[in-house]
Design a protein around this motif. Sequence first.
Motif, short mmCIF file in Angstrom:
data_model
loop_
_atom_site.label_atom_id
_atom_site.label_comp_id
_atom_site.label_asym_id
_atom_site.label_seq_id
_atom_site.Cartn_x
_atom_site.Cartn_y
_atom_site.Cartn_z
N TYR A 137 52.64 6.97 -25.77
CA TYR A 137 53.83 6.27 -25.29
C TYR A 137 53.50 4.78 -25.24
CZ TYR A 137 51.37 7.30 -20.81
OH TYR A 137 50.44 7.46 -19.81
N PHE A 138 54.44 3.96 -24.85
CA PHE A 138 54.18 2.53 -24.75
C PHE A 138 53.34 2.27 -23.50
CE2 PHE A 138 58.29 2.71 -27.04
CZ PHE A 138 57.84 2.19 -28.25
N ALA A 139 52.44 1.31 -23.59
CA ALA A 139 51.57 0.99 -22.46
C ALA A 139 52.41 0.83 -21.19
CB ALA A 139 50.79 -0.30 -22.75
N ALA A 140 52.03 1.56 -20.14
CA ALA A 140 52.86 1.57 -18.94
C ALA A 140 52.08 2.13 -17.76
CB ALA A 140 54.11 2.42 -19.16
N GLY A 141 52.61 1.90 -16.60
CA GLY A 141 52.07 2.49 -15.39
C GLY A 141 53.14 2.52 -14.33
N SER A 142 52.97 3.35 -13.33
CA SER A 142 53.94 3.42 -12.25
C SER A 142 54.05 2.07 -11.54
CB SER A 142 53.52 4.49 -11.24
OG SER A 142 53.49 5.77 -11.83
N PHE A 143 55.21 1.82 -10.95
CA PHE A 143 55.35 0.63 -10.12
C PHE A 143 54.40 0.74 -8.93
CE2 PHE A 143 60.04 0.32 -11.52
CZ PHE A 143 59.67 -0.38 -12.66
N GLU A 148 62.30 10.98 -7.06
CA GLU A 148 62.18 10.84 -8.50
C GLU A 148 61.24 9.69 -8.82
OE1 GLU A 148 65.67 10.84 -10.90
OE2 GLU A 148 66.55 12.59 -9.88
N HIS A 149 60.81 9.67 -10.09
CA HIS A 149 59.86 8.67 -10.57
C HIS A 149 60.59 7.65 -11.42
CE1 HIS A 149 56.16 7.70 -13.23
NE2 HIS A 149 56.11 7.01 -12.13
N VAL A 150 60.24 6.38 -11.28
CA VAL A 150 60.75 5.32 -12.14
C VAL A 150 59.57 4.50 -12.64
CG1 VAL A 150 61.13 3.69 -10.21
CG2 VAL A 150 62.42 3.44 -12.35
N TYR A 151 59.62 4.12 -13.90
CA TYR A 151 58.55 3.33 -14.50
C TYR A 151 59.15 2.47 -15.60
CZ TYR A 151 58.80 7.20 -17.86
OH TYR A 151 59.24 8.15 -18.76
N ALA A 190 56.50 3.28 -1.04
CA ALA A 190 55.10 3.38 -1.43
C ALA A 190 54.54 4.73 -0.98
CB ALA A 190 54.29 2.24 -0.81
N VAL A 191 53.84 5.41 -1.89
CA VAL A 191 53.24 6.70 -1.58
C VAL A 191 51.83 6.75 -2.17
CG1 VAL A 191 55.47 7.90 -1.58
CG2 VAL A 191 54.10 7.84 -3.68
N ARG A 192 51.05 7.69 -1.72
CA ARG A 192 49.74 7.94 -2.31
C ARG A 192 49.91 8.49 -3.73
NH1 ARG A 192 46.88 12.25 1.25
NH2 ARG A 192 45.23 11.90 -0.31
N PHE A 193 48.94 8.21 -4.59
CA PHE A 193 48.95 8.84 -5.91
C PHE A 193 48.85 10.35 -5.74
CE2 PHE A 193 46.82 10.17 -9.93
CZ PHE A 193 47.85 9.81 -10.79
N ALA A 194 48.17 10.80 -4.70
CA ALA A 194 48.09 12.23 -4.41
C ALA A 194 49.48 12.81 -4.17
CB ALA A 194 47.20 12.47 -3.19
N THR A 205 47.95 3.61 -4.73
CA THR A 205 49.31 3.56 -4.19
C THR A 205 50.31 3.31 -5.31
OG1 THR A 205 48.48 2.64 -2.10
CG2 THR A 205 50.84 2.42 -2.54
N VAL A 206 51.32 4.16 -5.41
CA VAL A 206 52.41 4.01 -6.37
C VAL A 206 53.72 4.13 -5.58
CG1 VAL A 206 51.06 4.88 -8.30
CG2 VAL A 206 52.39 6.48 -6.93
N VAL A 207 54.85 4.17 -6.29
CA VAL A 207 56.11 4.32 -5.58
C VAL A 207 56.90 5.49 -6.14
CG1 VAL A 207 56.19 1.83 -5.14
CG2 VAL A 207 57.52 2.77 -7.03
#
Length: 238
Positions: free
Chosen positions: A123-129, A92-95, A73-77, A53-55
Amino acid sequence: MEFDIPRNVILPVDHLDIRLDPAPHPFETANSEAIEANWIAEKAANPALFDGTVVLLSALSHRQGRLEGNCHAVRFATFMHWRGNRSHARAEHVYAHAVLVSRDNALVAIRMGGHTVNAGSVYFAAGSFEPSDFRDGLVDVDFNMAREVEEETGLEISRARRDERYHALSLESGTVIFRRYFLDRDADELAETISAFVASDPEPEIQGPVVIRGPHDLPDGLKPHMLPLVRWHFTGTE
């Protein structure tokens, strides 16, 4: 509000108000069959993918140092399907990026593992919210940054000195919120620590660290959004 934010420019952020809407994202609701079909194809190409689950954003604006947004919240799919259809989606995507600065003023980034969606990218260590990054419905960006850095590199940054304010860079590919964290070790020592952590992890997310020592020290695989961040750190401009 929808999307009202300048693109391709680094923006100061003195106040963050990105909230998690409990309602389903309209993009996910409207595209459920296509999302599932795409996910089957994505999994066939890369069985290591996990449908967590990501956003995704449904609105984002920047005015007078305030970054305000609404996400779901949405599925990674769903995220993977959106990546291939973003130009037609009202989403849109925010991280976030913790921009790690070593004692000798180098930047410490990472190269993603071969089994990941962004294999080989730097890139710098990161992941989706994720929903766990929200407190009372409001995103805790520093918690997300510290969690992702520790998961990928083993470094603990929650007590490190950091910039007083955030900055943001919004591109067509998404919006990154970033903040510099100043670590009390030289870049080579940090890289050794990260490499040892990766070697000890049975399922590492990254191949290893990447040290960037100046605005022209650009590694292969550097994600496009990283270039203005690197230039901003070393020269004060994009």
